[in-house]
Design a protein around this motif. Structure first.
Motif, PDB file in Angstrom:
ATOM      1  N   LEU A  52       0.800  -1.222   0.000  1.00  0.00           N
ATOM      2  CA  LEU A  52       0.000   0.000   0.000  1.00  0.00           C
ATOM      3  C   LEU A  52       0.840   1.283   0.000  1.00  0.00           C
ATOM      4  N   ALA A  53       2.036   1.243   0.577  1.00  0.00           N
ATOM      5  CA  ALA A  53       2.893   2.435   0.594  1.00  0.00           C
ATOM      6  C   ALA A  53       3.727   2.547  -0.684  1.00  0.00           C
ATOM      7  N   LYS A  54       3.664   1.524  -1.501  1.00  0.00           N
ATOM      8  CA  LYS A  54       4.326   1.529  -2.816  1.00  0.00           C
ATOM      9  C   LYS A  54       5.805   1.916  -2.729  1.00  0.00           C
ATOM     10  N   GLY A  55       6.506   1.350  -1.740  1.00  0.00           N
ATOM     11  CA  GLY A  55       7.943   1.567  -1.630  1.00  0.00           C
ATOM     12  C   GLY A  55       8.362   2.822  -0.885  1.00  0.00           C
ATOM     13  N   ALA A  56       7.412   3.605  -0.396  1.00  0.00           N
ATOM     14  CA  ALA A  56       7.748   4.855   0.289  1.00  0.00           C
ATOM     15  C   ALA A  56       8.147   4.655   1.751  1.00  0.00           C
ATOM     16  N   VAL A  57       8.012   3.433   2.243  1.00  0.00           N
ATOM     17  CA  VAL A  57       8.372   3.107   3.623  1.00  0.00           C
ATOM     18  C   VAL A  57       9.285   1.886   3.596  1.00  0.00           C
ATOM     19  N   GLU A  58      10.342   1.931   4.409  1.00  0.00           N
ATOM     20  CA  GLU A  58      11.204   0.762   4.566  1.00  0.00           C
ATOM     21  C   GLU A  58      10.515  -0.172   5.550  1.00  0.00           C
ATOM     22  N   VAL A  59      10.316  -1.424   5.160  1.00  0.00           N
ATOM     23  CA  VAL A  59       9.504  -2.355   5.946  1.00  0.00           C
ATOM     24  C   VAL A  59      10.314  -3.591   6.310  1.00  0.00           C
ATOM     25  N   ARG A  60      10.221  -3.981   7.587  1.00  0.00           N
ATOM     26  CA  ARG A  60      10.848  -5.222   8.057  1.00  0.00           C
ATOM     27  C   ARG A  60       9.869  -5.926   8.993  1.00  0.00           C
ATOM     28  N   SER A  61      10.075  -7.220   9.161  1.00  0.00           N
ATOM     29  CA  SER A  61       9.323  -7.964  10.167  1.00  0.00           C
ATOM     30  C   SER A  61      10.251  -8.995  10.780  1.00  0.00           C
TER      31      SER A  61
END
Length: 144
Positions: free
Chosen positions: A32-41
């Protein structure tokens, strides 16, 4: 600040096994952020594989998490994140002052079928939309 020097906000999703809730949340935020947020889990006690019901529930949304692998939670991952979203890991999640922490109370999808996972998935999607609105006020996540 130019776009070249602007740093993306970063979010770390943490649950015990990193096999369901945190994987779905990371996938939604990435999508949904289309790459605008760095995401980790990550997980405090990662499972061997992602929950098949979570994989199926996300596939219904057009998001494929079948290749994801649960990852172990590290102190560095927490230090590197701007926002840390915990999902039932309790005291096992490291805490660093100055970070934004959120604890999302969500049912654990472990051992449940896809029908029971759908409402959990939908709640995660709703929370992700709110998070995007806070992190990227100029962005508007798509209606999906």
């Amino acid at each position: 600040m130019t776009t070249e020097t602007a740093r993306k906000p970063s979010v770390l999703f943490v649950c015990v096994h990193n096999a369901g809730r945190s994987q779905m949340a990371a996938a939604y935020l990435t999508h949904l952020a289309k790459g605008a947020v760095e995401v980790r889990s990550a997980g405090s006690q990662p499972a061997d594989k992602v929950n098949p019901a979570a994989v199926e529930a996300m596939k219904e949304e057009g998001i494929d998490i079948s290749a994801e692998l649960p990852k172990v939670l590290t102190t560095e991952a927490v230090k590197d994140a701007d926002v840390v979203v915990t999902m039932g890991c309790g005291d096992e999640c490291p805490y660093f002052p100055g970070k934004r922490y959120e604890d999302w109370v969500l049912e654990d999808p472990a051992g449940k079928g896809v029908g029971a996972v759908r409402p959990i998935r939908d709640e995660i999607r709703s929370r992700i939309r709110k998070l995007i609105a806070e992190l990227l006020p100029a962005a508007r996540p798509d209606a999906r």
